[in-house]
Design an enzyme around this catalytic site. Structure first.
Site, PDB file in Angstrom:
ATOM      1  N   SER A 148      38.501  52.697  28.448  1.00 30.50           N
ATOM      2  CA  SER A 148      38.358  53.164  29.820  1.00 30.50           C
ATOM      3  C   SER A 148      37.222  54.185  29.927  1.00 30.50           C
ATOM      4  CB  SER A 148      39.713  53.728  30.283  1.00 30.50           C
ATOM      5  OG  SER A 148      39.812  53.728  31.673  1.00 30.50           O
ATOM      6  N   HIS A 170      45.186  46.960  32.353  1.00 23.22           N
ATOM      7  CA  HIS A 170      44.020  47.778  32.025  1.00 23.22           C
ATOM      8  C   HIS A 170      43.790  47.825  30.517  1.00 23.22           C
ATOM      9  CE1 HIS A 170      40.992  50.757  32.345  1.00 23.22           C
ATOM     10  NE2 HIS A 170      41.720  51.806  32.041  1.00 23.22           N
ATOM     11  N   ASP A 218      41.556  43.292  34.958  1.00 20.03           N
ATOM     12  CA  ASP A 218      41.630  44.749  34.828  1.00 20.03           C
ATOM     13  C   ASP A 218      41.477  45.402  36.201  1.00 20.03           C
ATOM     14  OD1 ASP A 218      41.064  47.541  34.241  1.00 20.03           O
ATOM     15  OD2 ASP A 218      40.606  46.916  32.196  1.00 20.03           O
TER      16      ASP A 218
END
Length: 537
Positions: A232, A506, A478
């Site tokens: 991320s 995610h 995602d």
């Protein structure tokens, strides 16, 4: 398997992962080579030598080993005596005789404590062979968690401890002048609270400087080249590191990619579209993931109708919540939906039950989802160590939860935002058309950046000539880091590789099954390349 990172929904959707910055303004450059300025490795600068040569003093901290790293607050003036002291932790290799070295990871954010993540089982996300061959290391970035000093925005917080978003208490689609004044006032109050609480360090917490810290950590670990995994926001940190130190990269996995070429508005639109599509995926695949008879409708169309109806209903009046005078408004509904998109396998069943109850007039379960108080992004730290140039005093306790402060400060420092309100108002209608309430929320929440310091970085394509092949992992469904950004980032790296995970949720490594895990592990351990077009299901 324990997740490596978590995010609060209001923060996750609002500002979550803006573009990484350009090369550090304080990195020296050599004469141009073939028309390009060549970055000079700053580790050789005399004024940085004491930081680069510091020795980490490791102590036991439960099942881990912990230390502290001292880095200059201002890399442009590293001898001014101001420093950050960063907690570091490692899980020692399971097979010391076969040890390759240290692997450093960032769990996400910005605002995620690597020490807390590792303490909470973050090493479990890595495959057995990786755990056998590497010490798994993480750290609290500057300003985050138990770093000293730590960011804080004490005012403007809700009772539960989460930072209030600029749209809180106001319509997600403000149409009247009064609505806009209210949104603007909240944004300015939150920015003012951050300046009051963290003014001295706000200009020094951007990803550009965090990447410099990562290189100091690499040297302190005794590594000639860095082996890195970033989830991320950690992909922004990994990208920035590769740009500043391309020849220091041994291997880098960037999972849940952030495209540094997107400006604030394009980034907000990209993420908002990701969440909107994720909610559509929930409607389509709810029964497959949550189980038969659990979903708030028998068909995808019925589920979408329930969700749309709840947005319309909460825009008129909150849905009652047991023991609360406020109830679920449209922002809380959006937060609950957004939170549940991160790990569908864990959250879609609970979301389905909450939506069904809310459709019947009881918002209690939705409120619980939206106000999840589990330690967001995993913050904590400890240990000992330090550079000879600056005393590493024992860190003072960090705020109970400074993820919100770090999220705002780092994102606003990394990406230029307009200083006036009009560009945000201008962006609302296109955002509404493209992604409904997810789009307008992303734009409104970006408004806080107009009152916070920004660094010199500009949106740009990756510049990392000479870097080893980087592996980018993208998940087709995602919500927070849309797949298109993974495709773009992989193409921007010289020799960049893309591994596609066809799924929802995610990120993929650590939750995407053996296909993803085996490919990433082989790359990390043996530097085995991933073939073009590689896909996992």
């Amino acid at each position: 398997m324990k997740r490596v990172h978590r995010s609060r929904p209001a923060l996750a959707l609002s500002l979550a992962l803006l573009a990484a910055t350009a090369l550090s303004g304080c990195t020296a450059t050599a004469p141009e080579d073939g028309g390009r300025a060549v970055a000079v490795d700053p580790s050789g600068r005399p004024e940085l030598r004491a930081f680069y040569t510091q020795k980490l003093t490791w102590t036991d901290c439960g099942e881990l080993r912990c230390a502290r790293l001292t880095v200059p607050m201002d890399y442009a003036d590293p001898a001014d005596g101001r420093t950050f002291v960063l907690p570091v932790a490692k899980a020692v290799t399971a097979d010391p005789a076969r040890r390759i070295g240290a692997l450093v990871y960032n769990p996400g954010g910005p605002g995620g404590s690597g020490v807390d993540s590792l303490t909470d089982g973050g090493a479990d996300a890595f495959g057995a062979e990786v755990r056998a061959r590497f010490d798994i290391v993480s750290f609290d970035p500057r300003g985050v968690g138990a770093s000293t000093p730590a960011l804080t925005c004490d005012e403007g917080k809700e009772e539960g401890g989460a930072a209030a978003g600029p749209a809180d208490g106001h319509p997600l689609s403000p149409r009247t002048e009064a609505d806009r004044k209210g949104v603007l006032a909240v944004a300015e109050a939150e920015a003012g609270a951050c300046v009051a609480g963290s003014g001295d360090i706000l200009r020094h917490v951007g990803t550009r400087d965090a990447a410099r810290d990562l290189d100091v950590l690499r040297a302190a670990l005794g590594e000639t080249r860095l082996t890195y995994v970033g989830w991320s926001y950690g992909t922004s940190l990994g990208t920035e590191y590769a740009e500043q130190f391309p020849r220091r990269v041994r291997a880098s996995v960037l999972d849940g990619a952030v495209d540094p070429s997107l400006g604030w508005r394009a980034r907000a639109q990209s993420q908002a579209a990701g969440f909107r599509r994720a909610v559509d995926d929930y409607a389509t695949h709810c029964a497959d993931v949550a189980g038969d008879g659990v979903c708030p409708g028998a068909t995808p169309g019925e589920i979408r109708k329930v969700i749309d109806g709840l947005f319309a209903r909460t825009a008129r009046a909150p849905i009652p919540v047991d023991g609360s005078a406020s109830g679920v408004d449209e922002r809380m509904l959006l937060d609950a939906l957004s939170m549940a998109m991160y790990t569908p396998e864990d959250q879609w069943k609970e979301l389905s039950e909450a939506l069904t109850a809310a459709d019947s007039g009881d918002g209690t379960q939705l409120a619980a989802l939206a106000n999840d108080e589990e330690t967001a992004e995993d913050e904590d730290g400890g240990g000992s160590g330090g550079a000879d140039t600056a005393p590493a005093d024992e860190p003072s306790p960090a705020p109970a939860d400074n993820e919100g402060a770090a999220l705002l400060a780092v994102n606003c420092a990394d990406t230029p935002h307009p200083r006036g309100a009009e560009p945000y108002w201008d962006a609302l209608a296109p955002a509404q058309k493209a992604a409904g309430p997810y789009g307008t929320a992303a734009v409104l929440d970006s408004m806080v950046c107009k009152g916070l310091p920004a660094g010199p970085g500009q949106p740009h394509r990756v510049r990392a000539e000479g870097v080893a092949p980087v592996l980018v992992v993208g998940t087709t469904g995602d919500p927070a880091t849309p797949y298109e950004e993974a495709v773009s980032l992989a193409a921007q790296f010289p020799g960049g590789m893309l591994l596609t995970y066809e799924g929802v949720g995610h990120t993929a490594y650590g939750r995407g099954g053996s296909c993803v895990g085996d490919a990433v592990d082989a790359y990390l351990v043996d530097l085995r390349p991933v073939r073009p077009g590689a896909r996992c299901q």
